[in-house]
Design an enzyme around this catalytic site. Structure first.
Site, mmCIF file in Angstrom:
data_model
loop_
_atom_site.group_PDB
_atom_site.id
_atom_site.type_symbol
_atom_site.label_atom_id
_atom_site.label_comp_id
_atom_site.label_asym_id
_atom_site.label_seq_id
_atom_site.Cartn_x
_atom_site.Cartn_y
_atom_site.Cartn_z
ATOM 1 N N GLU A 170 9.640 15.968 15.579
ATOM 2 C CA GLU A 170 10.059 15.818 14.187
ATOM 3 C C GLU A 170 9.257 16.783 13.327
ATOM 4 O O GLU A 170 8.033 16.729 13.297
ATOM 5 C CB GLU A 170 9.817 14.383 13.727
ATOM 6 C CG GLU A 170 10.318 14.138 12.329
ATOM 7 C CD GLU A 170 10.141 12.685 11.896
ATOM 8 O OE1 GLU A 170 9.043 12.127 12.103
ATOM 9 O OE2 GLU A 170 11.096 12.117 11.356
ATOM 10 N N LYS A 198 0.882 -1.178 0.000
ATOM 11 C CA LYS A 198 0.000 0.000 0.000
ATOM 12 C C LYS A 198 0.916 1.225 0.000
ATOM 13 O O LYS A 198 1.442 1.625 1.023
ATOM 14 C CB LYS A 198 -0.885 -0.012 1.247
ATOM 15 C CG LYS A 198 -2.233 0.676 1.107
ATOM 16 C CD LYS A 198 -2.198 2.167 0.899
ATOM 17 C CE LYS A 198 -1.869 2.981 2.113
ATOM 18 N NZ LYS A 198 -1.624 4.420 1.785
ATOM 19 N N GLY A 255 2.635 4.199 13.274
ATOM 20 C CA GLY A 255 3.398 3.002 13.664
ATOM 21 C C GLY A 255 2.877 2.402 14.964
ATOM 22 O O GLY A 255 2.692 1.191 15.082
ATOM 23 N N CYS A 275 13.700 10.675 7.233
ATOM 24 C CA CYS A 275 13.557 10.243 8.628
ATOM 25 C C CYS A 275 14.849 10.463 9.400
ATOM 26 O O CYS A 275 14.826 10.722 10.594
ATOM 27 C CB CYS A 275 13.146 8.782 8.676
ATOM 28 S SG CYS A 275 14.169 7.768 7.623
ATOM 29 N N GLU A 331 9.646 1.238 10.846
ATOM 30 C CA GLU A 331 10.684 2.258 10.617
ATOM 31 C C GLU A 331 9.993 3.594 10.741
ATOM 32 O O GLU A 331 9.226 3.986 9.866
ATOM 33 C CB GLU A 331 11.264 2.122 9.196
ATOM 34 C CG GLU A 331 11.899 0.796 8.892
ATOM 35 C CD GLU A 331 13.219 0.603 9.584
ATOM 36 O OE1 GLU A 331 13.756 1.582 10.154
ATOM 37 O OE2 GLU A 331 13.710 -0.533 9.579
HETATM 38 P P1 NAP Z 1 2.207 8.253 7.711
HETATM 39 O O1 NAP Z 1 1.117 9.233 7.742
HETATM 40 O O2 NAP Z 1 2.445 7.427 8.895
HETATM 41 O O3 NAP Z 1 1.937 7.352 6.421
HETATM 42 C C1 NAP Z 1 2.725 6.252 6.093
HETATM 43 C C2 NAP Z 1 1.875 5.224 5.399
HETATM 44 O O4 NAP Z 1 0.932 4.698 6.318
HETATM 45 C C3 NAP Z 1 1.058 5.780 4.231
HETATM 46 O O5 NAP Z 1 1.007 4.809 3.213
HETATM 47 C C4 NAP Z 1 -0.285 5.994 4.881
HETATM 48 O O6 NAP Z 1 -1.345 6.053 3.981
HETATM 49 C C5 NAP Z 1 -0.356 4.781 5.758
HETATM 50 N N1 NAP Z 1 -1.356 4.850 6.826
HETATM 51 C C6 NAP Z 1 -1.875 5.952 7.414
HETATM 52 N N2 NAP Z 1 -2.790 5.577 8.349
HETATM 53 C C7 NAP Z 1 -2.837 4.230 8.338
HETATM 54 C C8 NAP Z 1 -3.599 3.256 9.065
HETATM 55 N N3 NAP Z 1 -4.501 3.594 9.992
HETATM 56 N N4 NAP Z 1 -3.397 1.952 8.806
HETATM 57 C C9 NAP Z 1 -2.489 1.574 7.880
HETATM 58 N N5 NAP Z 1 -1.766 2.434 7.145
HETATM 59 C C10 NAP Z 1 -1.930 3.753 7.383
HETATM 60 O O7 NAP Z 1 3.620 8.906 7.425
HETATM 61 P P2 NAP Z 1 3.967 9.915 6.269
HETATM 62 O O8 NAP Z 1 3.448 11.240 6.650
HETATM 63 O O9 NAP Z 1 3.575 9.341 4.966
HETATM 64 O O10 NAP Z 1 5.588 9.902 6.317
HETATM 65 C C11 NAP Z 1 6.315 10.696 7.175
HETATM 66 C C12 NAP Z 1 6.845 9.916 8.386
HETATM 67 O O11 NAP Z 1 7.520 8.744 7.977
HETATM 68 C C13 NAP Z 1 7.844 10.697 9.186
HETATM 69 O O12 NAP Z 1 7.544 10.603 10.559
HETATM 70 C C14 NAP Z 1 9.180 10.022 8.889
HETATM 71 O O13 NAP Z 1 10.164 10.163 9.833
HETATM 72 C C15 NAP Z 1 8.759 8.620 8.668
HETATM 73 N N6 NAP Z 1 9.730 7.926 7.804
HETATM 74 C C16 NAP Z 1 10.591 7.032 8.383
HETATM 75 C C17 NAP Z 1 11.543 6.366 7.623
HETATM 76 C C18 NAP Z 1 12.483 5.365 8.242
HETATM 77 O O14 NAP Z 1 13.180 4.670 7.514
HETATM 78 N N7 NAP Z 1 12.558 5.229 9.550
HETATM 79 C C19 NAP Z 1 11.600 6.598 6.250
HETATM 80 C C20 NAP Z 1 10.715 7.506 5.695
HETATM 81 C C21 NAP Z 1 9.774 8.154 6.492
HETATM 82 P P3 NAP Z 1 -1.740 7.511 3.349
HETATM 83 O O15 NAP Z 1 -0.713 7.735 2.320
HETATM 84 O O16 NAP Z 1 -3.066 7.394 2.766
HETATM 85 O O17 NAP Z 1 -1.686 8.470 4.487
#
Ligand code: NAP
Ligand code: MG
Length: 488
Positions: A389, A183, A241, A292, A258
């Site tokens: 963050e 997804k 997460g 991240c 992650e």
């Molecule tokens: P996010 O809102 O958590 O979204 C990540 C993914 O999860 C998206 O595909 C999102 O779908 C999905 N999602 C949202 N709600 C969900 C639910 N209830 N159940 C299952 N899936 C769900 O994060 P983001 O805003 O896209 O990314 C930014 C964050 O990612 C930052 O905090 C960053 O630090 C972290 N990040 C970490 C790493 C690492 O390697 N540690 C790498 C990159 C990013 P939608 O697209 O529809 O919202």
């Protein structure tokens, strides 16, 4: 901007059981270009029934399909072909990441696309080398341990490195013989769809990789709750997460998370200051700060503090903010209006809390979601801008005197993903590497990752488990103990 030079958009559909389908609901959603705010394409939006179909097709691929019957060597060949196809289509990926995620062409040419190819090639090499061992526990029995694929993997990815993060999950999962339901982030589905097209061309059997563009709260939620999913591999925000871990607990799914970072980047007075300033600038402004592992908390020893600030601000001022398709551009927009507003609200918080704004601090008055590289100086580690963050181009610079104070403040954070140290003293470098609470510590550099090296946080807001390296194969395999009694 851009669309005319994107040669071909990928298939717009849901990839389920080796076929491209419309959503059962018939619904579509738009993906936008963050450099203009305009729509690029409409994409079918996966719903709960599509998730059911994708999970069922993944299960069938393992239990009844060609995928489950393949040997490791067969899987290696398919993954290798996929790596070669991504290589052949690398410019298409570069353009899709530029238009969908706002990445400057040069950035994904240098980073995202080669990293994805390397990752596919690396795990292709592992696919026929996953084996167990004989453990002679007792004289009267043959006892051995094998490794089995965990089963159906839900891979959920964010928008900041759409192709690369998808491949970090898909490649080891497929190498191990799992089937995947991906997804991608709703904001950036295009490169994942092209990857799906190429996976079919590479000969990946039906159902081994299913792709469901759609919303996190609908398709994502249905996927993490699905009883047919054995493992969730997630990259994204700490809030989602933690939610996933809670949902996974209901039926004890395997989980790798992650999550976020607020990484310390510590500059000692004996460092090569110019090198530190240059790398600290790319370390916090690369990908418009949406990384991240961004080095957002820059601790600088007092003796070189003013000089470092000059060099760092000078380097940041040379960044060229603009159209991701312009070859001169070194920094693109942030991903969305929502993200821009969130970042700007942190800028206001930083000012209110008394940090000194020495560069940037404003959103550009032009279409799209551009924010100037922003530097707060004279901050301290307890300010909101040092604790939370921001996920945008905002650096917080904090002076320190003694090394122990730098370690204490660096480790005083809910995050634990990465850290960096700049020093010419080799003993200090190793001591710092040992004492910093971070899954990765860089010394005299900022930010490189490699497929061969494990990547992930040490718990808390940075999550648990590792992507990449040999370690990631353990995410996608289970050990099975076999005890054959030889003599009663
Ligand atoms: P996010 O809102 O958590 O979204 C990540 C993914 O999860 C998206 O595909 C999102 O779908 C999905 N999602 C949202 N709600 C969900 C639910 N209830 N159940 C299952 N899936 C769900 O994060 P983001 O805003 O896209 O990314 C930014 C964050 O990612 C930052 O905090 C960053 O630090 C972290 N990040 C970490 C790493 C690492 O390697 N540690 C790498 C990159 C990013 P939608 O697209 O529809 O919202
Ligand atoms: Mg988009």
């Amino acid at each position: 901007m851009g669309l005319d030079i994107v040669h071909t958009l990928p298939k717009r559909g849901l990839l389920i059981g080796g076929e491209w389908r419309q959503a059962r609901s018939g619904r579509d959603f738009l993906t936008l270009n963050p450099a203009t705010g305009s729509p690029i394409a409409s994409i079918p939006e996966a719903g709960v029934e599509d998730v059911d179909a994708a999970v069922a097709s993944a299960r069938r691929a393992i239990d009844e399909g060609a995928w489950g019957r393949m040997t490791g060597a067969d899987r290696a060949r398919v993954l290798r072909r996929l790596a070669d196809l991504v290589e052949r289509h690398r410019e298409r990926f570069v353009e899709l990441e530029a238009i969908d995620a706002g990445k400057p062409l040069a950035a994904s040419r240098r980073q995202d696309v080669p990293a994805a190819i390397d990752c596919l090639a690396y795990y292709s090499g592992w696919a026929d080398k996953i084996h167990g061992e004989v453990v002679p526990a007792r004289a009267d029995a043959l006892t051995y341990v094998t490794r089995k694929p965990v089963g159906v993997v839900a891979a959920i990815t964010p928008w900041n490195f759409p192709l690369m993060n998808a491949v970090w999950k898909i490649a080891p999962a497929l190498a191990a013989g799992c089937a995947v339901v991906l997804k991608p982030a709703e904001l950036t589905p295009l490169s994942s769809l092209l990857l799906g097209e190429l996976a079919i061309e590479a000969g990946l059997p039906a159902g081994a990789l299913n792709i469901l563009p759609g919303f996190g709260t609908v398709a994502g939620q249905a996927l993490i709750e699905h009883p047919g999913v054995d493992k969730i591999s997630f990259t994204g925000s700490p809030a989602v997460g933690k939610h996933i871990m809670g949902v996974a607990a209901r039926d004890c799914k395997h989980v790798t998370l992650e999550l976020g970072g607020k990484s310390p980047n510590i500059v000692f007075a004996d460092a090569d200051l110019q090198a530190a300033a240059n790398a600290s600038s790319s370390g916090v402004f690369f990908n418009a700060g949406q990384v991240c592992s961004s080095g957002t908390r820059i601790f600088v020893q007092r003796a070189v503090y003013e000089r470092f600030l000059e060099l760092f601000a000078d380097r940041a001022s040379r960044l060229k903010l603009g159209d991701p398709f312009d070859p001169e551009t070194t920094m693109g927009p942030v991903i969305s209006e929502k993200q821009r507003d969130r970042v700007m609200s942190y800028v206001e918080t930083g000012k209110r809390e008394g940090a000194a704004l020495i560069a940037g601090g404003e959103a550009l008055d032009r279409p799209g979601y551009f924010i100037a590289p922003t530097i707060f100086a004279d901050a301290d580690n307890l300010m909101t801008i040092a604790r939370e963050e921001i996920f945008g181009p905002v650096a917080t610079v904090i002076p320190f005197d003694e090394p122990d104070a730098a370690i204490r403040d660096a480790n005083d954070s809910p995050f634990s993903l990465a850290a960096a140290v700049w020093t010419r003293d080799v003993t200090r470098a190793h001591v710092m590497a040992d004492r910093l609470r971070a899954g990765t510590v860089w010394i005299n550099t900022y930010g490189p990752t490699d497929t061969r090296l494990p990547w992930g946080g040490m718990g808390g807001e940075s999550g648990v488990g590792r992507d990449l390296g040999r370690a990631a194969l353990d995410n996608y395999t289970e050990q099975k103990t076999v005890w054959l009694q030889l003599r009663a």
